[in-house]
Structures are given as structure tokens and as C-alpha cells.
Design an enzyme around this catalytic site. Structure first.
Site, PDB file in Angstrom:
ATOM      1  N   CYS A 114       0.815  -1.218   0.000  1.00  0.00           N
ATOM      2  CA  CYS A 114       0.000   0.000   0.000  1.00  0.00           C
ATOM      3  C   CYS A 114       0.846   1.266   0.000  1.00  0.00           C
ATOM      4  CB  CYS A 114      -0.934   0.010   1.196  1.00  0.00           C
ATOM      5  SG  CYS A 114      -1.920  -1.482   1.306  1.00  0.00           S
ATOM      6  N   HIS A 258      -3.040   6.956   2.710  1.00  0.00           N
ATOM      7  CA  HIS A 258      -3.542   5.698   2.162  1.00  0.00           C
ATOM      8  C   HIS A 258      -4.901   5.421   2.814  1.00  0.00           C
ATOM      9  CE1 HIS A 258      -4.160   1.607   1.213  1.00  0.00           C
ATOM     10  NE2 HIS A 258      -3.802   1.141   2.387  1.00  0.00           N
ATOM     11  N   ASN A 288     -10.350  -0.047   0.445  1.00  0.00           N
ATOM     12  CA  ASN A 288      -8.883   0.008   0.428  1.00  0.00           C
ATOM     13  C   ASN A 288      -8.398  -0.556  -0.917  1.00  0.00           C
ATOM     14  OD1 ASN A 288      -6.158  -0.513   0.732  1.00  0.00           O
ATOM     15  ND2 ASN A 288      -6.335  -1.335   2.808  1.00  0.00           N
TER      16      ASN A 288
HETATM   17  O1  UT7 Z   1      -3.841  -1.439   3.498  1.00  0.00           O
HETATM   18  C1  UT7 Z   1      -3.049  -2.067   4.439  1.00  0.00           C
HETATM   19  C2  UT7 Z   1      -3.367  -1.758   5.778  1.00  0.00           C
HETATM   20  N1  UT7 Z   1      -4.497  -2.492   6.293  1.00  0.00           N
HETATM   21  C3  UT7 Z   1      -5.116  -1.926   7.294  1.00  0.00           C
HETATM   22  O2  UT7 Z   1      -4.800  -0.818   7.595  1.00  0.00           O
HETATM   23  C4  UT7 Z   1      -6.153  -2.690   8.107  1.00  0.00           C
HETATM   24  C5  UT7 Z   1      -5.917  -2.407   9.578  1.00  0.00           C
HETATM   25  N2  UT7 Z   1      -6.894  -3.015  10.457  1.00  0.00           N
HETATM   26  C6  UT7 Z   1      -8.178  -2.598  10.544  1.00  0.00           C
HETATM   27  O3  UT7 Z   1      -8.572  -1.693   9.839  1.00  0.00           O
HETATM   28  C7  UT7 Z   1      -9.056  -3.237  11.564  1.00  0.00           C
HETATM   29  O4  UT7 Z   1      -8.284  -4.010  12.439  1.00  0.00           O
HETATM   30  C8  UT7 Z   1     -10.172  -4.104  10.943  1.00  0.00           C
HETATM   31  C9  UT7 Z   1     -11.197  -3.219  10.237  1.00  0.00           C
HETATM   32  C10 UT7 Z   1      -9.589  -5.101   9.966  1.00  0.00           C
HETATM   33  C11 UT7 Z   1     -10.912  -4.851  12.055  1.00  0.00           C
HETATM   34  O5  UT7 Z   1     -11.474  -3.954  12.988  1.00  0.00           O
HETATM   35  P1  UT7 Z   1     -11.368  -4.262  14.546  1.00  0.00           P
HETATM   36  O6  UT7 Z   1     -12.093  -3.198  15.250  1.00  0.00           O
HETATM   37  O7  UT7 Z   1      -9.906  -4.450  14.870  1.00  0.00           O
HETATM   38  O8  UT7 Z   1     -12.186  -5.605  14.695  1.00  0.00           O
HETATM   39  P2  UT7 Z   1     -11.691  -7.000  15.260  1.00  0.00           P
HETATM   40  O9  UT7 Z   1     -10.776  -7.664  14.311  1.00  0.00           O
HETATM   41  O10 UT7 Z   1     -11.238  -6.816  16.677  1.00  0.00           O
HETATM   42  O11 UT7 Z   1     -13.019  -7.803  15.301  1.00  0.00           O
HETATM   43  C12 UT7 Z   1     -14.080  -7.466  16.238  1.00  0.00           C
HETATM   44  C13 UT7 Z   1     -15.203  -8.453  16.055  1.00  0.00           C
HETATM   45  C14 UT7 Z   1     -14.752  -9.904  16.072  1.00  0.00           C
HETATM   46  O12 UT7 Z   1     -15.743 -10.668  16.714  1.00  0.00           O
HETATM   47  P3  UT7 Z   1     -15.562 -11.120  18.262  1.00  0.00           P
HETATM   48  O13 UT7 Z   1     -14.291 -11.912  18.286  1.00  0.00           O
HETATM   49  O14 UT7 Z   1     -15.450  -9.832  19.014  1.00  0.00           O
HETATM   50  O15 UT7 Z   1     -16.787 -11.894  18.486  1.00  0.00           O
HETATM   51  C15 UT7 Z   1     -14.726 -10.279  14.609  1.00  0.00           C
HETATM   52  O16 UT7 Z   1     -14.956 -11.653  14.416  1.00  0.00           O
HETATM   53  O17 UT7 Z   1     -15.812  -8.239  14.790  1.00  0.00           O
HETATM   54  C16 UT7 Z   1     -15.865  -9.483  14.076  1.00  0.00           C
HETATM   55  N3  UT7 Z   1     -15.747  -9.195  12.659  1.00  0.00           N
HETATM   56  C17 UT7 Z   1     -16.789  -8.885  11.884  1.00  0.00           C
HETATM   57  N4  UT7 Z   1     -18.106  -8.800  12.155  1.00  0.00           N
HETATM   58  C18 UT7 Z   1     -18.919  -8.451  11.146  1.00  0.00           C
HETATM   59  C19 UT7 Z   1     -14.627  -9.150  11.890  1.00  0.00           C
HETATM   60  N5  UT7 Z   1     -14.941  -8.830  10.625  1.00  0.00           N
HETATM   61  C20 UT7 Z   1     -16.273  -8.660  10.599  1.00  0.00           C
HETATM   62  C21 UT7 Z   1     -17.181  -8.317   9.588  1.00  0.00           C
HETATM   63  N6  UT7 Z   1     -18.482  -8.219   9.906  1.00  0.00           N
HETATM   64  N7  UT7 Z   1     -16.793  -8.049   8.323  1.00  0.00           N
END
Ligand code: UT7
Length: 383
Positions: A114, A258, A288
Site C-alpha cells: 500500500c 492511504h 482500500n
Molecule cells: O492497506 C493495508 C493496511 N491495512 C489496514 O490498515 C487494516 C488495519 N486493520 C483494521 O482496519 C481493523 O483491524 C479491521 C477493520 C480489519 C478490524 O477492525 P477491529 O475493530 O480491529 O475488529 P476485530 O478484528 O477486533 O473484530 C471485532 C469483532 C470480532 O468478533 P468477536 O471476536 O469480538 O466476536 C470479529 O470476528 O468483529 C468481528 N468481525 C466482523 N463482524 C462483522 C470481523 N470482521 C467482521 C465483519 N463483519 N466483516
């Protein structure tokens, strides 16, 4: 004499097909509410079956050349930042060179995930500063939809496809790409990865190849760790590049980060004690798009009238590698009035470029079939 690399053209391409969060919620267990609240993304564009990273890169480049009012033969360097080339070789950049008929250009792909566009911009700007080229095309293009696991809701909701391009032109007038900082930390390579080699069994003892534990060519990401990394490096690289350019945040009209996640940008803005209005965002409609995100956002910022002549703009990228980097660009052009009929008419040259390319391929085939065997009788050319 000092040479400066000015941005004189810009163009973008997004596939027609828009996929909304609601549509995704019928594919995986997710919702518009979850995606929008956690990322700021509402919809993304997804490439059609006939589209590739190269076709999208070409479209963006042709538009950037139209804005710059430059003939493709004036381009001496084409760099495509991408993580989703259809081929390792020929490079996407070579395919774009062919589609454009850019007959005087060197061309290569650059891999910095990225951060790729900021890396590519710096490589091209340095080539101009060194005097080795006058005009360069810098493109970020991705078909992320082909390298994500559509069963994995934690990644498939994040990405989109598209391409953005700028034309850089050398001039002795100060301006353009003024300062750039590029950094990397390979120890975090496992946090965000995309295997490049297919598992190809080698029937030779001692040469068996195993694929790092991954067997599919799909993006693997530790979202939380990447999130933390991103918020830190946006702040530090903006700080570093401003120091290098001897500017302060007050001198900056706009920051184009980005476009990964609006929450990442909000956290970075707080760290920098800057209002969110200083940051340009378009990820709501694009998702993204990896290396394409910064040039796509730049084009949208120009369209929205967010950049005026003499504005300083900071571009900041971060991603797999880990890689990160930032660039200060002095925006010194008023968008020219490129009328549509003019643009459409000039596209005839690309039809002709494809025609010439076909003729060259045919020539090679004829040479191989006729000239060589008749010379040596055995199909080899003898040297
Ligand atoms: O371009 C390269 C750089 N990439 C990035 O910058 C991505 C960086 N990371 C992020 O933007 C975030 O970490 C994410 C958007 C990927 C995830 O957000 P988060 O607030 O860190 O969520 P999480 O991974 O802690 O997940 C929270 C909950 C989980 O459920 P439990 O374990 O709390 O029951 C996930 O299973 O949300 C769940 N979850 C979803 N639920 C509905 C994960 N993905 C989804 C989804 N829909 N799409």
C-alpha cells in the site's frame, strides 16, 4: 541546474461494478453497520472479468496524459506500483507501455504494497532530479478482488479495485515533489502478506518447495497489529517529511493518506493534533485499493477543488512489508480545461498503438517462420 519533478497530469479509473456493504452481507456474515462503523467503507468497485491491473492502469494513465497534454512518446519512464500483477513478467508497466504506445519509455513494476505509490513517486522524481528522464508516468493499480478470500469476512469487506496515475515533468522551477521519506521493517512481514509463488511440486530430491505454510495466493492480515502500526507510522512519517522539507503542519493544505480505515486516520490525526479536515478521505466509496488508493484520492481531491496552486500536499502511505513513507508535493498547477471531445479524439492514438503492436507481433512470427529456417535450414539463427 536543479531539476524538479512537477505533477502536470492526473487520472483515475474505477470499474463500473459497485458492490455495497449490503450486497456483501449476503455473501458473508457481516452488516453495513459493522463495516461502516469499523472502517468508514460503504461500497467498493470490483473489476469485471475482462479487466486486469494493466487495463485499469492504462485507463488511468491515458487520462493523466490527456490532462498533461503530453503525447505518450514523450514519456521516458513508467512505474506501476502494484501487488496484483497478472504476471510477474511481463510487468504490468510493460503492458501499459504497449497499450499506450509509449515508444521511448523504460517500464517496471514496483512492489511496496500500500506504500507503493509513494515509493514509485520518489523513484520517478529522483530520475527526473538526476536528469536521466524528463517525463515519467507513476501509476498505482490493483485488482485486490482476485487475491482476497471471499469467505473471510475480516478481509473481504475491506478491499476494492482501481487505478490512479500522475504524470511527472521535469522543470528548473522549484516545486513538485519536494521531499520524501521511505522506510521499511521486514520483521513485520508476517502481519500482512500475499504469497506470490504457486505451489509447484519439484520432482528433484532436495528441491521440494513448500509455501510458507500458505497454499493459496490470498491476502493474510493481522488487522489489529497492522492497525497499531499504521497509526504510529502515519504520524511519524508526516513529522519526518515535514522536517526534511523544513515545513510545519501549518504550511500543509491537505494530507492524502492511504485509504485503509477512517479510524486509523482519526487516531493519527489526534496524535498529530490536527483536525480531520486536513485529511482527504474517499474510502467510503472505494474501500482500500492498496497502491491505487493515494493517486485515486489525489484525483478526487483535485475534482473536489481541495487543491489550489501553491498548496503543499502530503501523501502518506503504509502497508505490507512492512513499508511506509511520505512525500511533500507542491501543487503548482491549475487544472487545465480538458474538454471531452478533445480527449475522446486523442484516444484514436491508442487504437493505433494496439494496431502497431499487432503488426510487430505478426512480424516476429513471420521472421521466426520464414527468415530463420531459410537462413540456416534448421530453425536456429546460427549465432
Ligand atoms: O492497506 C493495508 C493496511 N491495512 C489496514 O490498515 C487494516 C488495519 N486493520 C483494521 O482496519 C481493523 O483491524 C479491521 C477493520 C480489519 C478490524 O477492525 P477491529 O475493530 O480491529 O475488529 P476485530 O478484528 O477486533 O473484530 C471485532 C469483532 C470480532 O468478533 P468477536 O471476536 O469480538 O466476536 C470479529 O470476528 O468483529 C468481528 N468481525 C466482523 N463482524 C462483522 C470481523 N470482521 C467482521 C465483519 N463483519 N466483516
Amino acid at each position: 541546474m536543479m531539476r524538479y519533478a512537477h505533477v502536470v497530469g492526473w487520472g483515475r479509473y474505477l470499474p463500473d461494478r459497485v458492490v455495497t456493504n449490503d450486497e456483501l452481507s449476503r455473501v458473508v456474515d457481516t452488516s453495513d453497520e459493522w463495516i461502516y462503523q469499523r472502517t468508514g467503507i460503504h461500497e467498493r468497485h470490483i473489476a469485471a472479468a475482462h479487466e486486469t491491473t494493466a487495463t485499469m492502469a492504462f485507463e488511468a494513465a491515458a487520462r493523466a496524459l490527456a490532462v498533461a497534454d503530453l503525447h505518450p512518446s514523450a514519456i521516458e519512464l513508467i512505474i506501476v506500483a502494484t501487488s496484483t500483477p497478472a504476471y510477474m513478467f511481463p510487468s504490468t508497466a510493460c503492458t501499459v507501455q504497449d497499450y499506450l504506445g509509449a515508444s521511448h519509455a523504460g517500464a517496471f513494476d514496483l512492489s511496496a504494497a500500500c506504500s507503493g505509490f509513494v515509493y514509485a513517486l520518489q523513484m520517478a522524481a529522483q530520475s527526473i532530479a538526476a536528469g536521466s528522464v524528463h517525463n515519467a508516468l507513476v501509476i498505482g493499480a490493483e485488482t485486490m478482488s482476485r487475491v482476497i478470500d471471499w469467505q473471510d469476512r475480516s478481509t473481504c469487506v475491506l478491499f476494492g479495485d482501481g487505478a490512479g496515475a500522475v504524470v511527472l515533468k521535469g522543470s528548473s522551477i522549484p516545486g513538485g515533489v519536494m521531499a520524501t521519506t521511505l522506510r521499511s521493517d521486514g520483521s513485520g512481514g508476517d502481519l500482512l502478506s500475499l504469497p506470490a509463488l504457486y505451489h509447484n511440486p519439484v520432482p528433484i530430491a532436495g528441491a521440494e518447495f513448500s509455501h510458507n505454510g500458505h497454499h493459496k495466493n490470498i491476502v493474510d492480515m493481522d488487522g489489529k497489529q497492522v492497525y497499531r502500526f499504521a497509526t504510529n507510522v502515519i504520524a511519524s512519517s508526516i513529522h519526518d517529511v515535514l522536517k526534511m522539507a523544513e515545513l510545519t503542519t501549518d504550511d500543509i493544505a491537505l494530507i492524502i493518506p492511504h485509504q485503509a480505515n477512517v479510524r486509523i486516520i482519526e487516531t493519527a490525526a489526534k496524535k498529530l493534533k490536527l483536525p480531520m479536515e486536513k485529511f482527504y478521505l474517499n474510502l467510503e466509496h472505494t474501500g482500500n485499493t492498496s497502491a491505487a488508493s493515494i493517486p485515486l484520492a489525489l484525483c478526487d481531491a483535485v475534482r473536489d477543488g481541495r487543491l489550489k496552486p501553491d498548496d503543499n500536499v502530503v501523501l502518506v502511505g503504509f502497508g505490507g512489508g512492512l513499508t511506509w513513507g511520505a512525500s511533500v508535493v507542491k501543487w503548482d498547477v491549475t487544472p487545465p480545461d480538458v474538454s471531452f471531445p478533445d480527449r475522446e479524439w486523442k484516444r484514436v492514438r491508442y487504437v493505433m498503438a494496439r494496431g502497431r503492436s499487432h503488426v510487430r507481433r505478426l512480424q516476429r512470427r513471420v521472421e521466426a517462420a520464414v527468415v530463420r529456417p531459410s537462413r540456416n535450414g534448421d530453425g536456429s539463427d546460427g549465432d
